[in-house]
Design a protein around this motif. Sequence first.
Motif, PDB file in Angstrom:
ATOM      1  N   ALA A 149       0.843  -1.319   0.011  1.00 52.43           N
ATOM      2  CA  ALA A 149       0.032  -0.094  -0.087  1.00 52.43           C
ATOM      3  C   ALA A 149       0.921   1.275  -0.051  1.00 52.43           C
ATOM      4  O   ALA A 149       0.605   2.031  -0.915  1.00 52.43           O
ATOM      5  CB  ALA A 149      -1.104  -0.010   1.220  1.00 52.43           C
ATOM      6  N   PRO A 150       1.857   1.215   0.848  1.00 48.32           N
ATOM      7  CA  PRO A 150       2.694   2.680   0.907  1.00 48.32           C
ATOM      8  C   PRO A 150       3.526   2.817  -0.349  1.00 48.32           C
ATOM      9  O   PRO A 150       3.726   3.776  -0.922  1.00 48.32           O
ATOM     10  CB  PRO A 150       3.440   2.508   2.162  1.00 48.32           C
ATOM     11  CG  PRO A 150       2.959   1.542   3.012  1.00 48.32           C
ATOM     12  CD  PRO A 150       2.229   0.658   2.148  1.00 48.32           C
ATOM     13  N   SER A 151       3.948   1.726  -0.998  1.00 47.85           N
ATOM     14  CA  SER A 151       4.814   1.559  -2.237  1.00 47.85           C
ATOM     15  C   SER A 151       4.224   2.409  -3.449  1.00 47.85           C
ATOM     16  O   SER A 151       4.752   2.828  -4.298  1.00 47.85           O
ATOM     17  CB  SER A 151       5.480   0.193  -2.545  1.00 47.85           C
ATOM     18  OG  SER A 151       4.271  -0.455  -2.879  1.00 47.85           O
ATOM     19  N   LEU A 152       2.859   2.345  -3.354  1.00 47.44           N
ATOM     20  CA  LEU A 152       1.862   3.023  -4.663  1.00 47.44           C
ATOM     21  C   LEU A 152       1.645   4.304  -4.694  1.00 47.44           C
ATOM     22  O   LEU A 152       1.236   5.148  -5.298  1.00 47.44           O
ATOM     23  CB  LEU A 152       0.617   2.029  -4.653  1.00 47.44           C
ATOM     24  CG  LEU A 152       0.752   0.518  -5.438  1.00 47.44           C
ATOM     25  CD1 LEU A 152      -0.663  -0.024  -5.100  1.00 47.44           C
ATOM     26  CD2 LEU A 152       0.882   0.863  -6.639  1.00 47.44           C
ATOM     27  N   ARG A 153       1.847   4.918  -2.976  1.00 53.72           N
ATOM     28  CA  ARG A 153       1.409   6.110  -2.487  1.00 53.72           C
ATOM     29  C   ARG A 153       1.811   7.222  -3.587  1.00 53.72           C
ATOM     30  O   ARG A 153       1.014   8.119  -3.826  1.00 53.72           O
ATOM     31  CB  ARG A 153       1.654   6.357  -1.063  1.00 53.72           C
ATOM     32  CG  ARG A 153       1.109   7.759  -0.637  1.00 53.72           C
ATOM     33  CD  ARG A 153       1.387   7.945   0.705  1.00 53.72           C
ATOM     34  NE  ARG A 153       2.892   7.792   1.026  1.00 53.72           N
ATOM     35  CZ  ARG A 153       3.614   7.129   1.904  1.00 53.72           C
ATOM     36  NH1 ARG A 153       3.048   6.340   2.498  1.00 53.72           N
ATOM     37  NH2 ARG A 153       4.887   7.061   2.075  1.00 53.72           N
ATOM     38  N   ALA A 154       3.023   7.354  -3.823  1.00 51.27           N
ATOM     39  CA  ALA A 154       3.671   8.383  -4.673  1.00 51.27           C
ATOM     40  C   ALA A 154       3.434   8.261  -6.151  1.00 51.27           C
ATOM     41  O   ALA A 154       3.587   9.225  -6.779  1.00 51.27           O
ATOM     42  CB  ALA A 154       5.200   8.236  -4.421  1.00 51.27           C
ATOM     43  N   CYS A 194      -7.568  -6.219  11.270  1.00 52.10           N
ATOM     44  CA  CYS A 194      -6.170  -5.791  10.770  1.00 52.10           C
ATOM     45  C   CYS A 194      -5.245  -5.396  11.867  1.00 52.10           C
ATOM     46  O   CYS A 194      -5.682  -4.821  13.037  1.00 52.10           O
ATOM     47  CB  CYS A 194      -6.301  -4.312   9.736  1.00 52.10           C
ATOM     48  SG  CYS A 194      -5.017  -3.861   9.022  1.00 52.10           S
ATOM     49  N   PRO A 195      -4.157  -6.262  11.821  1.00 50.64           N
ATOM     50  CA  PRO A 195      -3.131  -5.915  13.110  1.00 50.64           C
ATOM     51  C   PRO A 195      -2.714  -4.384  13.171  1.00 50.64           C
ATOM     52  O   PRO A 195      -2.705  -3.725  12.230  1.00 50.64           O
ATOM     53  CB  PRO A 195      -2.061  -6.948  12.677  1.00 50.64           C
ATOM     54  CG  PRO A 195      -2.625  -7.713  11.667  1.00 50.64           C
ATOM     55  CD  PRO A 195      -3.636  -7.017  11.035  1.00 50.64           C
ATOM     56  N   GLU A 196      -2.488  -3.860  14.272  1.00 53.22           N
ATOM     57  CA  GLU A 196      -2.261  -2.390  14.812  1.00 53.22           C
ATOM     58  C   GLU A 196      -1.006  -2.197  13.993  1.00 53.22           C
ATOM     59  O   GLU A 196      -0.954  -1.021  13.391  1.00 53.22           O
ATOM     60  CB  GLU A 196      -1.931  -2.470  16.208  1.00 53.22           C
ATOM     61  CG  GLU A 196      -1.589  -0.936  16.655  1.00 53.22           C
ATOM     62  CD  GLU A 196      -1.330  -0.656  18.031  1.00 53.22           C
ATOM     63  OE1 GLU A 196      -0.648  -0.164  18.615  1.00 53.22           O
ATOM     64  OE2 GLU A 196      -2.316  -1.133  18.798  1.00 53.22           O
ATOM     65  N   PRO A 197       0.010  -2.793  13.619  1.00 57.65           N
ATOM     66  CA  PRO A 197       1.170  -2.261  13.147  1.00 57.65           C
ATOM     67  C   PRO A 197       0.974  -2.137  11.585  1.00 57.65           C
ATOM     68  O   PRO A 197       1.365  -1.141  11.082  1.00 57.65           O
ATOM     69  CB  PRO A 197       2.102  -3.539  13.133  1.00 57.65           C
ATOM     70  CG  PRO A 197       1.704  -4.140  14.366  1.00 57.65           C
ATOM     71  CD  PRO A 197       0.614  -4.105  14.340  1.00 57.65           C
ATOM     72  N   VAL A 198      -0.050  -2.955  10.986  1.00 57.14           N
ATOM     73  CA  VAL A 198      -0.318  -2.791   9.644  1.00 57.14           C
ATOM     74  C   VAL A 198      -1.257  -1.442   9.339  1.00 57.14           C
ATOM     75  O   VAL A 198      -1.002  -0.628   8.408  1.00 57.14           O
ATOM     76  CB  VAL A 198      -1.039  -4.070   9.152  1.00 57.14           C
ATOM     77  CG1 VAL A 198      -1.648  -3.599   7.877  1.00 57.14           C
ATOM     78  CG2 VAL A 198      -0.198  -5.210   9.220  1.00 57.14           C
ATOM     79  N   GLY A 230       1.066   1.206   9.852  1.00 58.48           N
ATOM     80  CA  GLY A 230       1.871   1.581   8.674  1.00 58.48           C
ATOM     81  C   GLY A 230       1.176   2.128   7.413  1.00 58.48           C
ATOM     82  O   GLY A 230       1.769   2.653   6.534  1.00 58.48           O
ATOM     83  N   ILE A 231      -0.279   1.633   7.125  1.00 60.44           N
ATOM     84  CA  ILE A 231      -0.804   2.337   6.172  1.00 60.44           C
ATOM     85  C   ILE A 231      -1.562   3.750   6.248  1.00 60.44           C
ATOM     86  O   ILE A 231      -2.046   4.101   5.369  1.00 60.44           O
ATOM     87  CB  ILE A 231      -1.621   1.353   5.424  1.00 60.44           C
ATOM     88  CG1 ILE A 231      -2.961   1.029   6.433  1.00 60.44           C
ATOM     89  CG2 ILE A 231      -1.239   0.081   5.199  1.00 60.44           C
ATOM     90  CD1 ILE A 231      -3.915   0.046   5.725  1.00 60.44           C
ATOM     91  N   PRO A 234       2.283   6.904  17.102  1.00 55.75           N
ATOM     92  CA  PRO A 234       3.320   7.947  16.414  1.00 55.75           C
ATOM     93  C   PRO A 234       3.018   7.920  14.908  1.00 55.75           C
ATOM     94  O   PRO A 234       2.982   8.906  14.084  1.00 55.75           O
ATOM     95  CB  PRO A 234       4.769   7.290  16.608  1.00 55.75           C
ATOM     96  CG  PRO A 234       4.589   6.729  18.070  1.00 55.75           C
ATOM     97  CD  PRO A 234       3.342   6.089  17.970  1.00 55.75           C
ATOM     98  N   PHE A 235       2.689   6.591  14.595  1.00 55.02           N
ATOM     99  CA  PHE A 235       2.448   6.712  12.998  1.00 55.02           C
ATOM    100  C   PHE A 235       1.003   7.201  12.723  1.00 55.02           C
ATOM    101  O   PHE A 235       0.914   8.038  11.497  1.00 55.02           O
ATOM    102  CB  PHE A 235       2.343   5.070  12.390  1.00 55.02           C
ATOM    103  CG  PHE A 235       3.742   4.450  12.695  1.00 55.02           C
ATOM    104  CD1 PHE A 235       4.291   4.291  11.689  1.00 55.02           C
ATOM    105  CD2 PHE A 235       3.782   3.710  13.917  1.00 55.02           C
ATOM    106  CE1 PHE A 235       5.711   3.755  11.790  1.00 55.02           C
ATOM    107  CE2 PHE A 235       5.039   3.089  13.926  1.00 55.02           C
ATOM    108  CZ  PHE A 235       5.914   3.128  13.014  1.00 55.02           C
TER     109      PHE A 235
END
Length: 509
Positions: A406-411, A435-439, A442-443, A471-472
């Motif tokens: 997901a983040p790799s497509l953002r830009a 959905c796990p908290e880190p995921v 992260g998105i 923080p994210f």
Amino acid sequence: MRIASGLLTVDDYQSALVDEFFATRRLIPDDAAISGLFLHESAGEWAQRRCAGEFAPIPGQIVTVRKSGHGVRPVAELSVRDRVLYRALVSRWKTELPYPDRSSKAYETFLEAPLASKAAPTYVVSSDVTACYEYVDHGLLGREVLARTGDSDGVEALTDLLAGLMGRSYGLPQQSGTSDVLAEAYLSVVERRLLRQGLTVWRYNDDFRVAVDGWSDALNAVDALERECRSMGLALNDLKTVIRKGETYKQVLGRRAEVMQEISGEVEVDLTDIVMGPYDDDVQVVKPEKNDVEVGAARQIVAEWATLQDKMLAPDPEVGLTSEEKDKRAALTDLLRWALPTLELEATDGGVLEACSQILRTEQTLTPYVARYVEKSRDAGKTVAWFETFLAGNPYLTPWQAWWIAPSLRALMGSYAAGSRQRDWLQLVWQDPACPEPVKAGIAFTVARKGMSHVSDLLKVYEAMTDTGRPFIARAVGAIATTTDAGAATLLDEDEWVKWAFQAGQADA
């Protein structure tokens, strides 16, 4: 738990912060903005304050990662405070507990060790421990660390921290160099006991090799290894406990080298410096300066892998792979870890993107390589269209894969457009209560920047998270909040790390 007075200084925390900044966690995506906070000028003082007095560690947030072939690996994301404290405690014992050599070269040396003598041993026993990190007993670990260091206050703090992180009296967080240090100390107990029994044994992490002169000796070696592992609360992997004749062991090792030589000849490039370790994420590539031959070789490796993959997945069983093709496919799968990075800065190739579709479906552990290839795409339109078509096939992508993709497509221009399958897919991941908290953390920045969540909704997500993910979310809020948003401004009054993350988001706005 409580850290004994004077046990750790600001400098200890500062050193741990720097080490964490440079640490490689191959299965966990790196968020450069959040990672950059490890070098904040006030981070050391922040860590010391957060670890002062009584506090409770935050249990590690688990994301499962599929292993190659079968099974899953639990990856733990820790809060920043607990990551830094964990490293700071264990780093105090660098002399007594050195960092293990987990390089792929060290693994190759380990594999070849039983064959080092002029004559191959009669038999070689191969085995490893099942889910080793999951079952490290904190009491037994503490006893070994105390025997080596004599540091009772440090050991007490470590075992209290581990109990809080794991929620039980056993287990080490995975994807942590600090855990590697402790696991090495723990497994060395088993190795020492085997050596004292007169066995010729080698170990790389939780993998063991034992050379023996006869069949009875081989059976005895397996019994001894199982007995000593059990005494430490560990269990051998039955499927990977194998007794081979020495010559057979030699042939098995040599087969990979033969396949690599065959592929090297086909693609006309030397691949001998690409060394694969024992784990899905463990690859070391000693790569010369890229040239046209290498680029061509990388494209050919991807194409040949895709051809064999299609043949393997063909519905007609008579079209299946031969044994030679299976060996070649396995080697090509390893080589994708070299080929995709080699192609990252080249013109985006439709054939490579199609291979990426197959990788995401069937070789999920290679998802990080696909994510990095996609992120550096030279043709946003082609890449976005590829992913849209890929999603049209309704593939199953795990939450861990979404964390990377997901983040790799953002830009990329045009990604997550209104009405697109990409947008629907990301929304489903974001809104999934399982959905796990880190995921989700992260998105969050991607969801925010693509206009898929408002500040008020992000603040609700923030409230529901632990300090691991907050923080994210704060960074995501900072990226889209207006200067007059009173709700968003409250994050400036939270923990300083949250404040810094919020400000990092504002800088990215």
